[in-house]
Structure formats: structure tokens, C-alpha cells
Design an enzyme around this catalytic site. Sequence first.
Site, PDB file in Angstrom:
ATOM      1  CB  CYS A 124      36.123  23.594  10.874  1.00 48.68           C
ATOM      2  SG  CYS A 124      35.576  22.345  12.026  1.00 48.68           S
ATOM      3  CG  HIS A 268      39.225  22.163   8.849  1.00 42.86           C
ATOM      4  ND1 HIS A 268      39.785  22.173  10.108  1.00 42.86           N
ATOM      5  CD2 HIS A 268      38.082  21.426   8.959  1.00 42.86           C
ATOM      6  CE1 HIS A 268      39.021  21.486  10.936  1.00 42.86           C
ATOM      7  NE2 HIS A 268      37.983  21.019  10.260  1.00 42.86           N
ATOM      8  CG  ASN A 299      38.436  18.329  12.909  1.00 40.94           C
ATOM      9  OD1 ASN A 299      38.587  19.489  13.284  1.00 40.94           O
ATOM     10  ND2 ASN A 299      37.469  17.976  12.083  1.00 40.94           N
TER      11      ASN A 299
HETATM   12  C1  LIG Z   1      33.455   9.871   9.924  1.00 41.63           C
HETATM   13  C2  LIG Z   1      33.937   9.072   8.725  1.00 41.63           C
HETATM   14  C3  LIG Z   1      35.443   8.812   8.841  1.00 41.63           C
HETATM   15  C4  LIG Z   1      33.213   7.727   8.732  1.00 41.63           C
HETATM   16  O1  LIG Z   1      33.593   7.008   7.586  1.00 41.63           O
HETATM   17  P1  LIG Z   1      32.469   6.364   6.667  1.00 41.63           P
HETATM   18  O2  LIG Z   1      33.164   5.619   5.630  1.00 41.63           O
HETATM   19  O3  LIG Z   1      31.534   7.443   6.248  1.00 41.63           O
HETATM   20  O4  LIG Z   1      31.775   5.390   7.696  1.00 41.63           O
HETATM   21  P2  LIG Z   1      30.284   4.896   7.723  1.00 41.63           P
HETATM   22  O5  LIG Z   1      29.597   5.573   8.853  1.00 41.63           O
HETATM   23  O6  LIG Z   1      29.635   4.933   6.374  1.00 41.63           O
HETATM   24  O7  LIG Z   1      30.512   3.391   8.087  1.00 41.63           O
HETATM   25  C5  LIG Z   1      31.207   2.484   7.190  1.00 41.63           C
HETATM   26  C6  LIG Z   1      31.480   1.211   7.928  1.00 41.63           C
HETATM   27  O8  LIG Z   1      32.458   1.453   8.951  1.00 41.63           O
HETATM   28  C7  LIG Z   1      31.904   1.077  10.221  1.00 41.63           C
HETATM   29  N1  LIG Z   1      32.371   2.059  11.205  1.00 41.63           N
HETATM   30  C8  LIG Z   1      31.836   3.275  11.512  1.00 41.63           C
HETATM   31  N2  LIG Z   1      32.567   3.867  12.451  1.00 41.63           N
HETATM   32  C9  LIG Z   1      33.596   3.039  12.724  1.00 41.63           C
HETATM   33  C10 LIG Z   1      34.679   3.109  13.598  1.00 41.63           C
HETATM   34  N3  LIG Z   1      34.895   4.165  14.398  1.00 41.63           N
HETATM   35  N4  LIG Z   1      35.543   2.078  13.604  1.00 41.63           N
HETATM   36  C11 LIG Z   1      35.378   1.002  12.814  1.00 41.63           C
HETATM   37  N5  LIG Z   1      34.347   0.885  11.979  1.00 41.63           N
HETATM   38  C12 LIG Z   1      33.468   1.896  11.925  1.00 41.63           C
HETATM   39  C13 LIG Z   1      30.426   1.115  10.050  1.00 41.63           C
HETATM   40  O9  LIG Z   1      29.783   0.252  10.972  1.00 41.63           O
HETATM   41  C14 LIG Z   1      30.258   0.638   8.636  1.00 41.63           C
HETATM   42  O10 LIG Z   1      30.383  -0.761   8.608  1.00 41.63           O
HETATM   43  P3  LIG Z   1      29.530  -1.659   7.562  1.00 41.63           P
HETATM   44  O11 LIG Z   1      30.022  -1.222   6.194  1.00 41.63           O
HETATM   45  O12 LIG Z   1      29.911  -3.053   7.921  1.00 41.63           O
HETATM   46  O13 LIG Z   1      28.107  -1.304   7.805  1.00 41.63           O
HETATM   47  C15 LIG Z   1      33.647   9.807   7.397  1.00 41.63           C
HETATM   48  O14 LIG Z   1      32.267   9.854   7.155  1.00 41.63           O
HETATM   49  C16 LIG Z   1      34.175  11.193   7.375  1.00 41.63           C
HETATM   50  O15 LIG Z   1      35.369  11.392   7.402  1.00 41.63           O
HETATM   51  N6  LIG Z   1      33.301  12.189   7.248  1.00 41.63           N
HETATM   52  C17 LIG Z   1      33.710  13.569   7.261  1.00 41.63           C
HETATM   53  C18 LIG Z   1      33.916  13.925   8.648  1.00 41.63           C
HETATM   54  C19 LIG Z   1      34.716  15.137   8.812  1.00 41.63           C
HETATM   55  O16 LIG Z   1      35.728  15.316   8.242  1.00 41.63           O
HETATM   56  N7  LIG Z   1      34.223  15.992   9.667  1.00 41.63           N
HETATM   57  C20 LIG Z   1      34.844  17.139   9.998  1.00 41.63           C
HETATM   58  C21 LIG Z   1      34.281  18.260   9.211  1.00 41.63           C
HETATM   59  S1  LIG Z   1      34.672  19.683  10.053  1.00 41.63           S
END
Ligand SMILES: CC(C)(COP(=O)(O)OP(=O)(O)OC[C@H]1O[C@@H](n2cnc3c(N)ncnc32)[C@H](O)[C@@H]1OP(=O)(O)O)[C@@H](O)C(=O)NCCC(=O)NCCS
Length: 343
Positions: A124, A268, A299
Site C-alpha cells: 500500500c 491510502h 482498499n
Molecule cells: C479489520 C477491522 C475493521 C476489524 O475491526 P476490529 O474492531 O478490530 O474487529 P475485531 O477483530 O476486534 O472484532 C470486534 C468484534 O467484531 C466482530 N467481527 C469481526 N469481524 C467482523 C465482521 N466482518 N462482521 C461483523 N463482525 C465482525 C468480532 O467477532 C468481534 O466481536 P466481539 O466483540 O463480540 O468479540 C479493523 O481491525 C481494521 O480496520 N484494521 C486495520 C485494517 C486496515 O486498514 N488494513 C489495511 C492496512 S493496508
Amino acid sequence: MTKPQIRPVSGAQYSRIHGVGGYRPVRVIPNSEVLEWIDSSDEWIRTRSGIAERRWAGPDESVAEMSIHAAGKAIAQAGITPEQIGGVIVSTVSHFKQTPAIATEIAERLGCGTAPAFDISAACAGFGYGLGLADGMVRGGNAEYVLVIGVERLSDLTDRSDRSTAFIFGDGAGAAIVGPSDTPGIGKLVWGSDGSQAELITQTEAWDTAFAKSDAVNGAGEELKWPALRMDGQPVFRWAVWEMAKVAQQALDAAGITADQLGAFIPHQANMRITDAMIKALKLPESVPVARDIAETGNTSAASIPLAMERMLESGEAHSGDLALIIGFGAGLVYAAAVVTLP
Ligand SMILES: CC(C)(COP(=O)(O)OP(=O)(O)OC[C@H]1O[C@@H](n2cnc3c(N)ncnc32)[C@H](O)[C@@H]1OP(=O)(O)O)[C@@H](O)C(=O)NCCC(=O)NCCS
């Protein structure tokens, strides 16, 4: 006897982006379609990532095909001919042929003659890395114009059953022409890497491991999984918010520009919440337009900044000649930020 001396090379004093162009695949994948693969909701995806839909490439929308469309637009906007291009840099992590580089085919099909052409892998941050190389080539006297392409077919590397990534990635291509300028048009690139965090975003398996497994289980009836992108979302999120805001500030400081002087902020398109957190950390005035292309594009890794830049210019949100802060960051981990003058 005096030692022979190599004749000095001189290039343009400054460089700038002369043109930008993008290609978005035809097929739109709304969140409702993603919900057929993973247990999630439209609301969760929108609030956690800002994504409403993304584009996924069809069989005819190859890495080369998308690149050629995007490059054609950038070349037209720059007002140059393909023969004037003295370098083609393609940043991608989703071109599946190890060699030759896809850049040589793209250069040939565009009519860039014998221009040096090569691929880079900087995920990225790939557009920023390419821009930095192009800037050096133009100012170093090794090319007059350089074509920089960021292109991805991340749908090919997406595991549709993985809740943490299935909704994030999209496909597309973005291109820019970098060439000589009378005034500075590309500020100092603040770039770097952190290999200690390489495992945070990575391909699930190397191709050789996957193939070895395929031999081992051949005929055994085991399901083989195509390698995909795996991401440890939370640490990536924290790194992006805390560390990347500092990098963005360093790029502003190095360029001698303050946030209120920007005509656009084009980070990005990783996640809308990361963008919002960076805006806060940078104390970006509300008057500065911010790229939010992720809502409709997802993304697209190396393609995301030029795609977002093109959209902002086309929609009139940003204008030619404005200063824009760009910052890319992702798998590696890698990052690259700079202030640029919009074409
Ligand atoms: C991927 C991302 C959106 C996930 O969000 P998050 O808040 O970290 O999610 P978590 O994995 O901690 O999970 C939080 C809750 O959502 C749930 N969950 C995870 N994925 C889910 C989905 N696709 N849909 C619904 N619920 C989801 C989990 O089960 C968890 O539930 P709980 O609280 O009951 O246990 C976030 O971590 C993120 O944006 N990270 C950066 C990623 C990014 O930008 N990458 C590109 C860089 S180049």
C-alpha cells in the site's frame, strides 16, 4: 597522468506530477454480496471500515489491461506521447507471474519504445515508493518522464470466508506521469519499513509451500486453499493511527508546508476510521478536502492514492496546482508520505 573522470549527469532541477489516471473494474460488489460469504452486516462493515461497495475485476480486466487504461488517461492529461516516457515503474503485489516484470509488457503495449521497465513490491506504500524513484530518475537525469502505476487484483488474494479481510479489498489501477518542473512539485519523501512487523499483513503461505502441500495431499482428498492475504487488524489499525500520523507530519515539515496550506489530504484508502483518526492527529482544518474514495472502491493497495487523486480532481473537490499530502502504508510494514502539487 590525470585520472579519467566520468562525465557528470544532470537532470531537471525539479519534478512534478503532470498527469494522473485511474481504472475501476466494471463489476460492483456491494456489501450485500459480501454478506453471502461472511457472517456480518452492512452496518458493521460501514461503521468499522467506511466501505459501502468495492470493484472486483473480471477475467478480461487483468493487471496489464487495467494498467494500460489508467496509464492512457495519465499520459493524455500530461500532454506527452508514450515515446517521451523514459521509465515505467509498476507497483503491485497481485501480478502472479514472477518473471518477466509486467512493466515490460505494459511499456511495450503503450508504445514506450525501449524505456526501462520494472515492477516493485511495496504494497500500500507502492505508489509513494514509485513516485520517489521517478522523482530521482527525472532529477538525476536518467529519464525525462516516468510512468508510475499502482495496480492490484486483490480479489484474487482474498479469502471470502475470512471475516477480517473479505470486506476490505478491491481491484483497480492508478497511474501518474512524473516529469520536469520549473518549481518543486514533489516534496521530500518520508519513507521507511519495519520488517519486525512483517507478519501483521501477509500472504497465508508462500507459493512453494502451497505447491509442496498440493503434491503431498494429491489424491488424498484434502481441500487445498489458494494462498490469500491475512491481516491482524487491531495492531495494524493502531500502527496506522499512531505512527503514520507522525510520518505525515514529518512530510509536511520536510516540505515546509502547514496543514492549513493543503488543498487536499489523500491518504491510502485503508479504512475510513484510520483516515478520521489521522485528520484529528494532524489537526487538519475542516476546510481541507479529504479523499474518501474507500466508500466505493474498497482498499486497492498500491492503486488507492492515484485512484483517489483522480476522483478528487474530476469531482472538483481538489484542483490542479493545489498542494496535496499523500501517505501510503501497509504490508511490510512499509510507508511513504510526501507533499505534492496536484496535476
Ligand atoms: C479489520 C477491522 C475493521 C476489524 O475491526 P476490529 O474492531 O478490530 O474487529 P475485531 O477483530 O476486534 O472484532 C470486534 C468484534 O467484531 C466482530 N467481527 C469481526 N469481524 C467482523 C465482521 N466482518 N462482521 C461483523 N463482525 C465482525 C468480532 O467477532 C468481534 O466481536 P466481539 O466483540 O463480540 O468479540 C479493523 O481491525 C481494521 O480496520 N484494521 C486495520 C485494517 C486496515 O486498514 N488494513 C489495511 C492496512 S493496508
